[in-house]
Scaffold this motif. Sequence first.
Motif, short mmCIF file in Angstrom:
data_model
loop_
_atom_site.label_atom_id
_atom_site.label_comp_id
_atom_site.label_asym_id
_atom_site.label_seq_id
_atom_site.Cartn_x
_atom_site.Cartn_y
_atom_site.Cartn_z
N HIS A 21 30.83 32.74 35.02
CA HIS A 21 31.19 34.14 35.24
C HIS A 21 32.12 34.64 34.13
CE1 HIS A 21 32.84 37.71 37.22
NE2 HIS A 21 34.01 37.26 36.83
N ASN A 25 31.31 37.57 31.37
CA ASN A 25 31.92 38.89 31.53
C ASN A 25 33.15 39.17 30.69
OD1 ASN A 25 30.36 40.25 33.81
ND2 ASN A 25 30.76 38.21 34.64
N VAL A 26 34.02 38.19 30.53
CA VAL A 26 35.32 38.54 29.97
C VAL A 26 35.80 37.67 28.81
CG1 VAL A 26 36.37 39.79 31.87
CG2 VAL A 26 36.25 37.32 31.99
N ARG A 191 44.59 34.58 35.78
CA ARG A 191 43.68 35.29 36.67
C ARG A 191 42.74 34.28 37.34
NH1 ARG A 191 41.77 40.53 36.68
NH2 ARG A 191 39.60 40.77 37.26
N MET A 196 41.23 33.36 41.39
CA MET A 196 40.06 32.64 41.87
C MET A 196 40.43 31.28 42.47
SD MET A 196 37.33 33.36 38.87
CE MET A 196 37.19 34.93 38.04
N VAL B 335 37.92 39.29 42.63
CA VAL B 335 38.27 39.17 41.21
C VAL B 335 37.02 39.27 40.34
CG1 VAL B 335 39.17 37.61 39.44
CG2 VAL B 335 40.37 37.86 41.61
N LYS B 336 35.97 38.55 40.75
CA LYS B 336 34.74 38.57 39.96
C LYS B 336 34.11 39.96 39.97
CE LYS B 336 33.37 33.74 40.38
NZ LYS B 336 32.37 32.84 40.93
N MET B 338 35.63 42.76 40.18
CA MET B 338 36.39 43.64 39.28
C MET B 338 36.09 43.31 37.82
SD MET B 338 39.98 44.38 41.26
CE MET B 338 40.42 42.76 41.75
N ASP B 339 35.87 42.04 37.52
CA ASP B 339 35.45 41.67 36.16
C ASP B 339 34.12 42.35 35.81
OD1 ASP B 339 37.46 40.06 35.25
OD2 ASP B 339 36.58 38.18 35.97
N TRP B 343 37.11 46.50 35.51
CA TRP B 343 38.48 46.86 35.87
C TRP B 343 39.37 45.81 35.22
CZ3 TRP B 343 40.14 48.28 41.57
CH2 TRP B 343 41.52 48.55 41.60
#
Lengths: 508, 344
Positions: A21, A25-26, A191, A196, B335-336, B338-339, B343
């Motif tokens: 994930h 995504n990040v 985070r 998580m 959390v996921k 929002m990812d 956000w």
Amino acid sequence: MVPFIFLASSIFIPFNDNWHHIVENVLLDYFVNSLSLAIGVGFCTFIIGTTTAWLTSVYDFPFRKIISWLLLMPLAMPAYIIAITYVGIIDSTSFLPDIRNLFGAIIMISLVLYPYVYILARGAFLEQSKELHENSQILGASQFQIFLKVSIPMARPAIILGVTLAAMEALADFGTVEFLGVPTFTTGIFRTWFGMNDTVTATQMATLLLSIVFIFVFIEQQSRKKVRYSENIKTQSKLNYRITSKKNNFFIAVICIFPIAFGFIIPFLQLIYWSIFISNESWDSDFFSIVNDTLLLAFLASIIITIISLLITYIKRFSPKSITNKFMQIITLGYAIPGPVVAIAVLIPFAALDNYINQILVVKFNFSLGLIFSGTFFILIFAYCIRFLTVSSRTISSGLESISLATDDAAKSLGASTKNILIKIHFPMLKTSLLTSFLIVFIDVMKELPLTSILRPFNFNTLSVKAFELASDEKIADASNAAIMIVLAGIIPVILITKNILGKRNKV
Amino acid sequence: MQNTCFFCNYKALQVILVLIFTFSPAISNASELNVYSGRKAKLIKPLFDRFHAETGIKVNIVTAKSDALIKRIEAEGESSPADIFITVDAGRIDRAKKMGLLQNIDTTYMNISKNYIDKDKKWVGLSKRIRTIIYSKKNVSNNEITKFEDLGKNNWKGRICVRSSNNIYNQSLVASLIINHGEKKAEKIIKNIVENFAKKPSGNDRAQITAVAKNECDVAIVNHYYYIMMLNSKDEEKRKIAKQVDINFLNQNDRGAHVNISAIGIAKYSKNVANAHKLIIFLLSKESQEWYAKVNNEYPVHENASTTDLLDSWGKIKLDDSVINKLGDLNTNAVKLMDRVGWQ
């Protein structure tokens, strides 16, 4: 070493959904932001640090002495505190630009970290010989050319060290980037852990971060191997101040006052304003017992860490090929690991050891000792070692590198024992580096937050923890007393170190 | 030579100092209680001092982020000196429970609603905090918005301020939406809201309120007590800012406003279970509960505890408190989510 093995072993745990994930995504955002932050802070601290160090070493201008120690003061200011004060100032005006972005984070962090570069570069500049500068002048070099082409390259190890330390600390920073809304690797690690509840993925991310840092440091060290920077003759006379025209004097003083004003005076005044007019906190005996605890802890930790660093550095000097030395090189990367990750990495092995000891005790004597290592000062100081050995050992080793091996050989050929070489030759020459190491670790421990807060024993509080608790509860004004105290306590070592550097100058 | 000797002695002295310092193990003591608290010392220690005065039981305290403390309790295992664990949100205490770090609490004498007690009785609530919106008095009319979901509508484009999604209060808020709407619909709602943000999230809740006062946005999502803190601030500027906005409790016609709790549990390996119960009962007494309202403007969980005039003036607020038990389960999903919707 154990905590590092613990971190590295996380790689062998298969990547889970959260990891995928994050990658999808990040991760790219984290990577780009962290890299920009490290490079930006490295660049800004380089510019501010070397310029001010050069000006205060070579020129004579009004208030030079006081300015040269005031330039260190921003170091005592925790980065998240300076960010909060500036946001406070900006929010109460309408014309200042917003700093709640990557650019703002780079400026805020650089303003409090440039002293690393300043202090190290200044030490190196002052060691450079007068003859060298005069020769350059005779060959037609302007002051600026000397600065750029002679002084900076010669001071390279020290400057690179300062810039590396600043960049590493910026990478590990959490409070500032979180407050200014810049998602980085470090905020991502938290985070993942907090949001998580996935320590495994968080640890894997920390290991990835550490590997990247390792690669950079490795490249830098390889490039440094090619050249050894030590002047051959140590008896040359040291640099002397030049007097410049009055117009220039004023200009130079203004340049040097800039970082002091923005990194120290303005935020400090804001804190004092908050403390006097808005804070609900009082300066009571509780508060002073916290001051006492903080100073004692910082003092002990910085002495222990400086001694260990000295040992590591000597292992490196006398047996650079040994395995111990290789391990040591890895251990000194701890500065780039975010505090809470260091905390888990020391907590888990030591708590396991405690439990193991207690199990044996219960089985054999039906008696339990409780926590012996974790939950005591032992683990706290151990964790500081992991985190701050980097600063300390690198500062000392850059000092030691400037003592050429030929000096050792000369002393040996004159019949000096190793012990005598250390005490009579190295120790006096290393005094500045040792004090610098002590100062930086002292201030770092005082400012340190997550490690202290997670690992501390019961009823033990430090100024930084107190300041952060209040600030994170959005009571920044109430946090101002503790923040002011951190800065004031930081002045003591700053004066000590400056006296040492200035003292050296006076002997010339 | 003298110099060397001095150095040796000095070193020896340090070693001794360090040894004294480090080998004073944390052994649990029957007349003392050890508390690991995610709640700041300032917002809990005065109550412990009063407890000490009343019962003679001394309370030792370590404060840190709840997650870090969970890790510490887990790592310390059976040797852990912790008796009590306190968090500032439901998700974290529930996480400790799921990791098997808490033991049963006898809730017989505790006068609080069942929504604030864990269904397996591993934790109880201490105080309530409401996450809702404040709005610009100038730019928003009183009833322009009544439902949180409506913040995703087009007319709110570029008008919303909120802090980063790293913040646990935002994570719990999104978790509550997932519980109420299911993940797919919640994602759509949040995506729309994120598209209406006035700027990238940064700063704390007070910063969002300030941004509204400065016309950078028209509404901000905040915890109710931060607004009150600004209203009551000693700083005139802060009071001025707070006066330009007003608070609005959303979803009063359906599930109620989003609420979170600070909570307390007894550590699994506590050796002082009886005293731990005494402390919890003390913290849930009417007097202690009124202290929360007075000091931090939180709502008490005790049914009959009185609050401050300001909280009273807002009347009885309908709260979305039936989901509190489940917030912890959905935190990772939140959390996921929002990812995915960006956000930051």
